[in-house]
Write a protein that holds these residues in place. Structure first.
Motif, PDB file in Angstrom:
ATOM      1  N   ALA A 200       0.828  -1.212   0.000  1.00 11.42           N
ATOM      2  CA  ALA A 200       0.000   0.000   0.000  1.00 11.42           C
ATOM      3  C   ALA A 200       0.862   1.261   0.000  1.00 11.42           C
ATOM      4  O   ALA A 200       0.470   2.284  -0.572  1.00 11.42           O
ATOM      5  CB  ALA A 200      -0.932  -0.004   1.214  1.00 11.42           C
ATOM      6  N   TRP A 201       2.024   1.209   0.622  1.00  8.77           N
ATOM      7  CA  TRP A 201       2.902   2.374   0.707  1.00  8.77           C
ATOM      8  C   TRP A 201       3.794   2.523  -0.523  1.00  8.77           C
ATOM      9  O   TRP A 201       4.447   3.540  -0.703  1.00  8.77           O
ATOM     10  CB  TRP A 201       3.780   2.279   1.957  1.00  8.77           C
ATOM     11  CG  TRP A 201       3.024   2.435   3.242  1.00  8.77           C
ATOM     12  CD1 TRP A 201       1.889   3.152   3.450  1.00  8.77           C
ATOM     13  CD2 TRP A 201       3.363   1.876   4.498  1.00  8.77           C
ATOM     14  NE1 TRP A 201       1.498   3.068   4.760  1.00  8.77           N
ATOM     15  CE2 TRP A 201       2.389   2.280   5.435  1.00  8.77           C
ATOM     16  CE3 TRP A 201       4.398   1.051   4.936  1.00  8.77           C
ATOM     17  CZ2 TRP A 201       2.413   1.916   6.764  1.00  8.77           C
ATOM     18  CZ3 TRP A 201       4.419   0.685   6.273  1.00  8.77           C
ATOM     19  CH2 TRP A 201       3.446   1.110   7.180  1.00  8.77           C
ATOM     20  N   ARG A 202       3.828   1.530  -1.377  1.00 10.90           N
ATOM     21  CA  ARG A 202       4.743   1.535  -2.523  1.00 10.90           C
ATOM     22  C   ARG A 202       4.543   2.751  -3.433  1.00 10.90           C
ATOM     23  O   ARG A 202       5.508   3.396  -3.839  1.00 10.90           O
ATOM     24  CB  ARG A 202       4.586   0.262  -3.332  1.00 10.90           C
ATOM     25  CG  ARG A 202       5.544   0.180  -4.505  1.00 10.90           C
ATOM     26  CD  ARG A 202       5.425  -1.134  -5.242  1.00 10.90           C
ATOM     27  NE  ARG A 202       5.958  -2.270  -4.528  1.00 10.90           N
ATOM     28  CZ  ARG A 202       7.252  -2.526  -4.369  1.00 10.90           C
ATOM     29  NH1 ARG A 202       8.139  -1.713  -4.882  1.00 10.90           N
ATOM     30  NH2 ARG A 202       7.662  -3.584  -3.730  1.00 10.90           N
ATOM     31  N   ALA A 203       3.315   3.084  -3.787  1.00  2.12           N
ATOM     32  CA  ALA A 203       3.059   4.218  -4.685  1.00  2.12           C
ATOM     33  C   ALA A 203       3.556   5.531  -4.071  1.00  2.12           C
ATOM     34  O   ALA A 203       4.157   6.360  -4.756  1.00  2.12           O
ATOM     35  CB  ALA A 203       1.578   4.307  -5.020  1.00  2.12           C
ATOM     36  N   GLU A 204       3.305   5.697  -2.785  1.00  5.80           N
ATOM     37  CA  GLU A 204       3.764   6.906  -2.096  1.00  5.80           C
ATOM     38  C   GLU A 204       5.290   6.988  -2.115  1.00  5.80           C
ATOM     39  O   GLU A 204       5.866   8.051  -2.372  1.00  5.80           O
ATOM     40  CB  GLU A 204       3.262   6.888  -0.650  1.00  5.80           C
ATOM     41  CG  GLU A 204       3.700   8.070   0.177  1.00  5.80           C
ATOM     42  CD  GLU A 204       3.247   7.968   1.620  1.00  5.80           C
ATOM     43  OE1 GLU A 204       3.894   8.611   2.462  1.00  5.80           O
ATOM     44  OE2 GLU A 204       2.271   7.256   1.911  1.00  5.80           O
TER      45      GLU A 204
END
Length: 147
Positions: free
Chosen positions: A96-100
């Protein structure tokens, strides 16, 4: 590294600090921000359950990759109370944090590549300023110096 006997189910703040590598002040800060919790003894001393060790490790790992504390708190709040994050939790959250993180890496790469272009120019609002006006976003909305 000090070992905690299996029969001890609660840790003092000093024990948690020694085992986790986090400063006592950091543990107090994490608690104030709602990332970990403790109970108070009759003498008003903090006592942490053993799962706080894994929570602190989770917090520190997430911080090392640049995840803001607010995002970490939200992630921990989604876990059932008293359960520590496990490998599956980390995999789900890190995805979930990858894009950020990818977006942050892109911005930092642009900053690195253009850092020397802006040192000393003093304008901070030129069309080509990659630091304070990337892609001339202000030029599309306004005219003249605005920064």
């Amino acid at each position: 590294m000090p070992q905690i006997p299996e029969k001890i189910h609660e840790l003092t703040v000093g024990q948690l600090s020694a085992r986790s590598g986090a400063a006592v002040s950091a543990l107090h800060f994490y608690e104030a921000k709602g990332l970990i919790s403790s109970r108070r003894t009759s003498g008003n001393q903090r006592r942490y359950t053993r799962d706080a060790l894994r929570r602190v490790a989770f917090i520190r790992a997430a911080q090392r990759v640049g995840i803001p504390l607010a995002s970490i708190r939200e992630a921990l709040a989604r876990l059932p109370e008293e359960r520590t994050p496990n490998r599956e939790d980390w995999a789900r959250l890190s995805e979930a944090w990858r894009a950020e993180l990818d977006e942050r890496i892109t911005r930092l790469g642009r900053l690195r590549d253009h850092l020397t272009d802006c040192i000393g120019c003093g304008c901070l609002s030129m069309e080509t300023c990659a630091l304070s006006n990337p892609d001339d976003v202000f030029g599309e909305r306004l005219t003249g110096s605005r920064l």
